[in-house]
Structures are given as C-alpha cells and as structure tokens.
Design an enzyme around this catalytic site. Sequence first.
Site, PDB file in Angstrom:
ATOM      1  CG  HIS A 245      -6.877  -3.081  -2.765  1.00 21.53           C
ATOM      2  ND1 HIS A 245      -7.464  -2.342  -1.765  1.00 21.53           N
ATOM      3  CD2 HIS A 245      -6.228  -4.095  -2.152  1.00 21.53           C
ATOM      4  CE1 HIS A 245      -7.160  -2.896  -0.590  1.00 21.53           C
ATOM      5  NE2 HIS A 245      -6.409  -3.952  -0.797  1.00 21.53           N
TER       6      HIS A 245
ATOM      7  CD  GLU B  76      -7.428  -8.053  -0.643  1.00 21.07           C
ATOM      8  OE1 GLU B  76      -6.415  -8.423  -0.065  1.00 21.07           O
ATOM      9  OE2 GLU B  76      -7.592  -6.895  -1.048  1.00 21.07           O
TER      10      GLU B  76
ATOM     11  CE  LYS C 177      -3.607  -2.728   2.077  1.00 27.34           C
ATOM     12  NZ  LYS C 177      -4.837  -2.778   2.837  1.00 27.34           N
TER      13      LYS C 177
HETATM   14  P1  PGA Z   1      -4.430  -6.487   5.356  1.00 27.89           P
HETATM   15  O1  PGA Z   1      -4.618  -5.962   3.855  1.00 27.89           O
HETATM   16  O2  PGA Z   1      -3.624  -7.759   5.281  1.00 27.89           O
HETATM   17  O3  PGA Z   1      -3.682  -5.370   6.052  1.00 27.89           O
HETATM   18  O4  PGA Z   1      -5.786  -6.709   5.923  1.00 27.89           O
HETATM   19  C1  PGA Z   1      -4.864  -6.843   2.792  1.00 27.89           C
HETATM   20  C2  PGA Z   1      -5.088  -6.052   1.530  1.00 27.89           C
HETATM   21  O5  PGA Z   1      -5.764  -5.015   1.578  1.00 27.89           O
HETATM   22  O6  PGA Z   1      -4.634  -6.436   0.424  1.00 27.89           O
END
Ligand code: PGA
Length: 256
Positions: A97, A169, A13
């Site tokens: 995403h 996700e 990110k």
């Molecule tokens: P996280 O994020 O492992 O911090 O929950 C996963 C993602 O958004 O790809």
Amino acid sequence: MKSRKFLIAGNWKMNKTASDGVDLIKDIVAAVGPQTEVDVAVCPPFTGLESASKALEGSAIKLGAQNMHPKASGAFTGEISAEMLRSLFASYVILGHSERRQYFGETDAFINEKVTAALKNLLKPILCIGETLQERESGKTLDVVKTQLEGGLAGVDASNAVNIVLAYEPVWAIGTGKVATTEQAQEVHAFIRGWLATRFDKAVAGKMRILYGGSMKPSNAPELLAQEDIDGGLIGGASLEAKSFVDLVKAAMSAG
Ligand code: PGA
C-alpha cells in the site's frame, strides 16, 4: 456481463477496535451476507482479525490483513507472518500500500518477497501500485506503474498470477476526496492489463482482477465499475461505515 467477478475490499487502515470492528461486520453481514455475486472482503487491523474472523463465520464475506512480513518466523519485533494470518482464516493480504511505501520505506523488492510468501501460504495478495501527484504531473504515471509491477511481481509464474489481485491507487486520490476520472483510471487499468498479458499471457491477464482505489464511494462507483478493466474497489474511508460499504457492494452487483 463482465467475465471477472468484482471484488469490493474494505481497507480499514488504523481504525476500529476489535469490538467496533465486530459491530461493523455484523451490520455488513446482515445487509450482504449470503450473496456470492460479488466477492467482498474486510481488512481490519491485526488486533481485530481474530474477532472479525469469528464474526464472519457462516457468511460469504472474506477476511484480509493489511500487511505481513515475508519471513515465516523469527526475530522481527512487531511483525506478523503469513502462517499467522492463515491460522485466523484470512484469505487476502494487502501488500505494498502507498502508505507502507511512503511511511515505512517499503521497496518493490521487499514487497515482492511478501507477495511470494503470501502465495506460498495460499493467501491472495492485493498488490497496490500507483503514482504520486508529482509523478502524474511530470508524465511518469505509466513508467512508475510499470516499475512497481515489474518489481512486485518478479519471479511470479503464470499459474500463481491468477491468485493475485492488483489495486491501482493513485496516491493523490487516496483519502483526499479527489477521485481519478474514469478515463484516467481506465487508461492505467488497461495499461496494467496489457502489461500482464505480455508478462504472463492474454488468458491469465484476462482472469486477473484489477481494483481501483482512491476516494471511491457510492456516488462515483457506478461509473468507475462500468469501465472495461476495473474489477472492483479497494475502499478506505467509505469502508468504515456499513451503509457506504454496503452501497458499494450493491453498486458492484448492479454493474456486474
Ligand atoms: P480511500 O483509501 O478510499 O480512503 O481513498 C483507499 C486506500 O487507501 O486503500
């Protein structure tokens, strides 16, 4: 033994300067470098891609980007094309995403343009799909996932489909520490695979990887990875530190 090779991909990110990214990669390479049992990828922000690419040279770990624009070039201030990513030896690109959908208004149609452009440029899309808490609570999870699959994969043919990685996700599990239960995750993964079998065919669906993402960490990974239709993880928070990311790669190695 699973027929599909696990993929553990780190989604950094908006974290890590280029030099911090290189430090992290050096630690990851030192710990998992030459193994090829599990596919591993890191996805730094755009500013870290070039130095990350150099730091990954000679290792089996692949490079991914977190986004791209569907057009080849032109007046799109602030954007990056597939060709630019390829020139830095990126193999993967995360598309659609939930943070892009939520904060930048990305629609399934726009994401589909990106998927098509990525495939054309030999980048493997990691197409993210998943429901919000409100959608889950109102019983709409599978409908939402189906709509995102239909939109995101429109026009993709079976010969290209095997180059696409899907990432389920649940939005409510991202960065919240709230992981989906293995049953909740497997139910959606199996639904996705069934949908892919209808959309393409069973053999293609059997080859496509479906990652889980959302607060995946070394403690919950073994159980998730043991599920029939979970083929790896898209890791946010736990990918920012070498130890937890490497432990996730090891968890995939033991689950394989
Ligand atoms: P996280 O994020 O492992 O911090 O929950 C996963 C993602 O958004 O790809």
